[in-house]
Design an enzyme around this catalytic site. Structure first.
Site, PDB file in Angstrom:
ATOM      1  N   GLY A   1       0.797  -1.215   0.000  1.00 41.67           N
ATOM      2  CA  GLY A   1       0.000   0.000   0.000  1.00 41.67           C
ATOM      3  C   GLY A   1       0.833   1.271   0.000  1.00 41.67           C
ATOM      4  O   GLY A   1       2.064   1.255   0.122  1.00 41.67           O
ATOM      5  N   HIS A   2       0.122   2.385  -0.106  1.00 42.62           N
ATOM      6  CA  HIS A   2       0.799   3.682  -0.234  1.00 42.62           C
ATOM      7  C   HIS A   2       1.607   4.028   1.015  1.00 42.62           C
ATOM      8  O   HIS A   2       1.236   3.750   2.143  1.00 42.62           O
ATOM      9  CB  HIS A   2      -0.187   4.805  -0.567  1.00 42.62           C
ATOM     10  CG  HIS A   2      -1.311   4.959   0.408  1.00 42.62           C
ATOM     11  ND1 HIS A   2      -2.347   5.826   0.207  1.00 42.62           N
ATOM     12  CD2 HIS A   2      -1.578   4.363   1.592  1.00 42.62           C
ATOM     13  CE1 HIS A   2      -3.192   5.763   1.220  1.00 42.62           C
ATOM     14  NE2 HIS A   2      -2.744   4.870   2.064  1.00 42.62           N
TER      15      HIS A   2
END
Length: 331
Positions: free
Chosen positions: A242-243
């Site tokens: 994920g980011h």
């Protein structure tokens, strides 16, 4: 067809040669499937029982293997059979797909792109404005590299890889088919006017050197700065990063595992298959997360965690043993 004598292979990998065979070795193969001209591996004592029925002429074996090879057969006894077999596999590896031209006529390469010496670009590839690609890098067909990306030297992008704008990959990296680098991070918040408002993801992805990313895996761009994968990380197929995650050096993530946003992994962390890590969690260097585990809080360096929710391995094993006894007693 390549063939090698047992002595040539012994010279390559070292170890102790036990027995001998005059059969030319034509390929490596699994112990149960091998033919008379193939080499195999016995990396664990539990597989000793398979040797008697195996047809292969030789095997790489661990130092604890006690059986004898037999007539016109040989063992090469080594400290680490898996590493030794990796050298044998390199010997027999077939040549990669052929490029008849360095840049295929159907590829689109923006005039502002900078290509190092020996770069090869396959059919239907798109290379956007101001992209830089290092020497000897290979871009296979149907890859997309958007504006202002950089790719280091001696890297390989297999078909279907997508790099979105402003992402960076180091030297000697391998991206397997359909890997996605730099898609928007998953950022939404409740909004009275729109139900869910999309949070812009304006960061990048920075991937170090000698990183390998498996097929259909995703590394999302940061909301602010960058999602980072350190040197030597190995990411399996179908992995989600994920980011704003930050992976140290030589981390391993097995298939179908996932990191929510802003997870930090120290150097050498191992994430087992299908494990999931909660957002804003830090996992210390050298920690191991067992397959299928769910991590909901920080993990100290060197710890092994199991279960859902994950707890220290020894505690998880005690819990499982207790549950097993409770079920048995209730019958």
């Amino acid at each position: 067809m390549k063939t090698y004598t047992i002595h040539a292979i012994h010279a390559l990998i070292g170890g102790d040669l036990i027995g001998n065979t005059n059969t030319l070795i034509s390929a490596p193969e699994e112990l149960e499937k091998a033919s008379e001209t193939e080499i195999s591996i016995i990396g664990n004592k539990k597989y000793e029982r398979l040797w008697a029925s195996s047809k292969c002429c030789c095997a790489l074996v661990g130092e604890d293997i006690a059986i004898e090879p037999g007539e016109n057969k040989a063992f090469i006894k080594v400290k680490n059979p898996d590493l030794a077999m990796s050298k044998v596999l390199e010997l027999f590896a077939p040549e990669p797909p052929v490029f008849h031209t360095e840049i295929h006529p159907s590829a689109t390469v923006d005039p502002s792109a900078i290509l190092g010496t020996g770069v090869k670009i396959g059919a239907n590839v798109y290379i956007g404005p101001h992209v830089t690609i290092g020497a000897e890098t290979i871009i296979y067909p149907n890859v997309t590299v958007l504006d202002h990306c950089t790719i280091g030297a001696h890297s390989i992008l297999w078909p279907g890889v997508i790099m979105r704008e402003r992402c960076h990959i180091g030297h000697h990296c391998i991206l397997h088919p359909n890997a996605s680098i730099g898609a928007d991070g998953f950022g939404f918040r409740p909004c009275p006017e729109r139900g869910l408002a999309k949070i812009p993801q304006i960061g990048t992805v920075q991937i170090g050197n000698y990183v390998e990313i498996g097929a259909n895996s995703c590394v999302d761009r940061g909301k602010f700065s960058a999602t980072i994968l350190g040197d030597g990380c190995k990411i399996d197929n179908l992995v989600q990063i994920g980011h704003n995650c930050n992976l140290g050096k030589f981390c391993i993530m097995a298939g179908a595992s996932g990191l929510a946003g802003s997870v930090t992994l120290g150097d050498g962390v191992i994430i087992g298959g299908s494990a999931s890590i909660k957002d804003h969690t830090t996992i210390g260097a050298g920690a191991i997360i067992g397959a299928g585990s769910g991590v909901t809080g920080d993990v100290e360096a060197g710890k092994t965690m199991l279960g859902y929710p994950a707890v220290e391995a020894r505690d998880a094993l005690k819990q499982w043993a207790l549950l097993k006894r409770m079920v048995k007693d209730s019958k």
